[in-house]
Design an enzyme around this catalytic site. Structure first.
Site, PDB file in Angstrom:
ATOM      1  N   ASP A  71       0.895  -1.149   0.000  1.00 10.51           N
ATOM      2  CA  ASP A  71       0.000   0.000   0.000  1.00 10.51           C
ATOM      3  C   ASP A  71       0.944   1.212   0.000  1.00 10.51           C
ATOM      4  O   ASP A  71       2.095   1.094   0.418  1.00 10.51           O
ATOM      5  CB  ASP A  71      -0.870  -0.022   1.262  1.00 10.51           C
ATOM      6  CG  ASP A  71      -1.686   1.247   1.415  1.00 10.51           C
ATOM      7  OD1 ASP A  71      -2.401   1.602   0.453  1.00 10.51           O
ATOM      8  OD2 ASP A  71      -1.603   1.892   2.472  1.00 10.51           O
ATOM      9  N   ASP A  94       0.084   5.126   0.592  1.00  9.80           N
ATOM     10  CA  ASP A  94      -0.096   6.195   1.570  1.00  9.80           C
ATOM     11  C   ASP A  94      -0.061   5.647   2.997  1.00  9.80           C
ATOM     12  O   ASP A  94      -0.778   4.717   3.303  1.00  9.80           O
ATOM     13  CB  ASP A  94      -1.449   6.904   1.328  1.00  9.80           C
ATOM     14  CG  ASP A  94      -1.278   8.393   1.250  1.00  9.80           C
ATOM     15  OD1 ASP A  94      -0.622   8.945   2.154  1.00  9.80           O
ATOM     16  OD2 ASP A  94      -1.786   8.998   0.295  1.00  9.80           O
TER      17      ASP A  94
END
Ligand SMILES: [Mg+2]
Length: 265
Positions: free
Chosen positions: A12, A14
């Site tokens: 992932d 952010d």
């Protein structure tokens, strides 16, 4: 815990690699190390405001090299969902940003400028120009029989200057009006992660998903049949992970992405 058979790492972005445009310390070094070890690397974001090309550029600006085929965000995943389910050609009314429009158009969807008759899908993603008028047009299209799709339903979005309302809040506005729920493409659905691993020629069983949110990243990783690692630089805390339901309890918890080599043999 040391995992010896992992050959693919899916990140992932952010809260894991960066917060807004600020890189998490150690990120470049770890990615370079993984590439030297010939591990497959992929990036998977629920953010639908950018295209994959935008992500390659954003990562490059922070000193991280990537290719489009290493990236799946919820905008691209939504476009691929329509394509793989033989729903192209179709007319789509979009509440969302330029990146989402670009990925849907590139997949062959026609973008409708209103919610009048003939709209097949209403797709809702992150839209910083969200208005009552867009809500009204989306509502009209759904009333006329269009299918309801959400790129994701993250309630919030962490940016450098703090937490902002995420696409989930816009999805909820339309859902409340129409009284039915959308099909959700992004995490916690495993669809985008599985799509990414396929693009990387990997296998879920030998993939490690690295994320900062239990209820999206870790849940999706486990649903996809992957090993999961939670980093503590984003949304979820160690306490949340340790008391989480088994469906979203990570296999490993590390302070930051800088420690990732420690859990890989
Ligand atoms: Mg995140």
């Amino acid at each position: 815990v040391i995992h010896r058979n992992i050959n693919t790492i899916v990140f992932d972005m952010d809260g894991v690699l960066y917060i807004g445009s600020r890189l998490v310390p150690g990120t470049s070094g770890v990615l370079a190390h993984l590439r030297t070890r010939r591990l497959r690397i992929g990036f998977c974001s629920n953010n639908s405001s950018k295209s994959r090309r935008d992500y390659v550029e954003k990562l490059a600006a922070m000193g991280i090299e990537s290719e489009e085929k290493e990236i799946v965000n919820s905008a691209f995943a939504t476009a691929m969902y329509l394509k793989e389910n033989n729903r192209i050609p179709c007319r789509v009314y979009v509440i969302g940003g330029k990146g989402l429009l670009a990925e849907l158009s590139a997949a062959g969807a026609e973008i409708a400028d209103s919610g009048g008759p003939g709209v097949d899908f209403v797709v809702v993603g992150f839209d910083k120009d969200f208005t009552y008028n867009k809500l009204m047009e989306g509502f009209r299209a759904l009333q006329n029989g269009a299918e309801f799709i959400a790129t994701n339903r993250d309630a919030t979005l962490p940016l450098e200057d703090g937490i902002h309302p995420g696409s989930g809040s816009m999805v909820a506005a339309l859902e409340t009006a129409i009284g039915r729920s959308p099909l959700v493409i992004g995490k916690p659905s495993p669809y985008s992660l599985l799509r990414l691993v396929e693009q990387l020629d990997g296998e879920p069983a030998t993939t490690m998903m690295v994320g900062d949110r239990l209820e999206t990243d870790i849940l999706a990783g486990k649903e996809a049949g992957m090993m999961t690692t939670l980093v503590l630089t984003g949304v979820s805390t160690r306490e949340m992970a340790e008391s989480a339901d088994a469906s979203m309890r990570p296999d490993c918890i590390i302070e930051s992405v800088a420690s990732l080599p420690d859990v890989l043999a």
